[in-house]
Write an enzyme that holds these catalytic residues in place. Structure first.
Site, PDB file in Angstrom:
ATOM      1  CG  ASP A 195     -21.376  18.857  48.335  1.00 31.40           C
ATOM      2  OD1 ASP A 195     -20.472  18.685  48.094  1.00 31.40           O
ATOM      3  OD2 ASP A 195     -21.978  19.953  48.240  1.00 31.40           O
ATOM      4  CG  ASN A 209     -11.744   9.811  42.877  1.00 32.30           C
ATOM      5  OD1 ASN A 209     -10.833   9.894  42.078  1.00 32.30           O
ATOM      6  ND2 ASN A 209     -13.002   9.776  42.386  1.00 32.30           N
ATOM      7  CE1 TYR A 236      -8.940  19.055  38.371  1.00 31.55           C
ATOM      8  CE2 TYR A 236      -7.287  18.844  36.638  1.00 31.55           C
ATOM      9  CZ  TYR A 236      -8.211  18.331  37.732  1.00 31.55           C
ATOM     10  OH  TYR A 236      -7.934  17.121  37.744  1.00 31.55           O
ATOM     11  CB  ALA A 294      -3.233  26.118  41.311  1.00 29.84           C
ATOM     12  CE  LYS A 304      -7.590  17.088  41.478  1.00 20.14           C
ATOM     13  NZ  LYS A 304      -8.252  16.123  42.396  1.00 20.14           N
TER      14      LYS A 304
END
Length: 254
Positions: free
Chosen positions: A63, A90, A155, A157, A159
């Site tokens: 993780d 990724n 999400y 924000a 990225k």
């Protein structure tokens, strides 16, 4: 762990979120190009599917957002191959939610996986990437971060912040011989809708909305994103750093 002698003269690539979708395609693309790949993900089963038939891929369950995990993951790679040349950040998650219904736990989870984990993993990998002499970091962002996504603003924000990290790291790490770039995919045929808990009907609605706003008139394939990641990491791209490359069928400019 004894160092694998097959690493001599071959690049070693670490790919997070390698169990499905874009991460799986990226791991396989690097392996097909002759690189040695360590694919990281939370679940062993999907990772083994990624590696099936691809002897250049070694899998590592972990993780990336867990305490101490970035250091352990990098140590495992170095223990296996003695070097690290390319890091592909990724792994990511999306949790839909319009403002007014956002849950604090979901915010923390997205920030942790999409932003904090790449920071800490890149930091842990930096000495090895610098020692490579031609280290590369490729972040997988999203074209949504270049515009906006109502209903998934957290999400988007995270990225957008990853894009900023890409540019900042490119400047900071250039004197240390490490390049940093990012790919910003648009709508891609991956299980991300399933992973965020969308039912079949809602997932189909979202997909239709995405296609309608993509000039190319279709969603992308994971292999098309993998192609871009590999090109950014290619030694021939040695003068390229700090770029965030949209691969989105024209959605970000429409």
């Amino acid at each position: 762990m004894d160092i694998d002698k097959q690493s001599s003269g071959r690049r070693v690539v670490l790919v997070t979120g390698a169990g499905t979708g874009i991460g799986r395609a990226v791991a396989r693309a690097f392996a097909a190009g002759g690189d040695l790949v360590v694919g990281v993900g939370r679940r062993t089963g999907p990772l083994e599917e990624t590696a099936g038939g691809h002897p250049g891929i070694r899998v590592l369950a972990g993780d990336v957002g867990g305490a101490g995990e970035p250091e352990r993951i990098v140590a495992e790679v170095l223990g296996a191959y003695g070097r690290l040349d390319v890091l592909v950040n990724n792994a990511g998650i999306v949790r839909a939610g319009a403002l007014g219904s956002v849950d604090a736990g979901e915010v923390a989870e997205q920030v942790g996986v999409n932003l904090v984990a790449p920071v800490l993993l890149t930091q842990a990998a930096l000495p090895a990437l610098e020692a490579s002499g031609a280290g590369v970091v490729v972040n997988v962002s999203t074209a949504v971060g270049l515009r906006g996504w109502a209903g998934a603003s957290v999400y988007a924000a995270t990225k957008a912040a990853l894009d900023t990290l890409t540019r900042s790291w490119a400047v900071e790490l250039a004197p240390r011989g490490v390049r940093v770039a990012a790919v910003a995919p648009g709508a891609v045929d991956t299980p991300i809708g399933v992973h965020q808990g969308l039912g079949p009907e809602r997932a189909a609605e979202v997909r239709a909305w995405q296609v309608a706003r993509t000039p190319a008139g279709r969603v992308g394939r994971p292999e098309e994103i993998a192609w871009a990641v590999c090109r950014l990491a290619d030694p021939a791209a040695s003068f390229l750093t700090g770029v965030v490359l949209p691969v989105d069928g024209g959605a970000s400019v429409a």
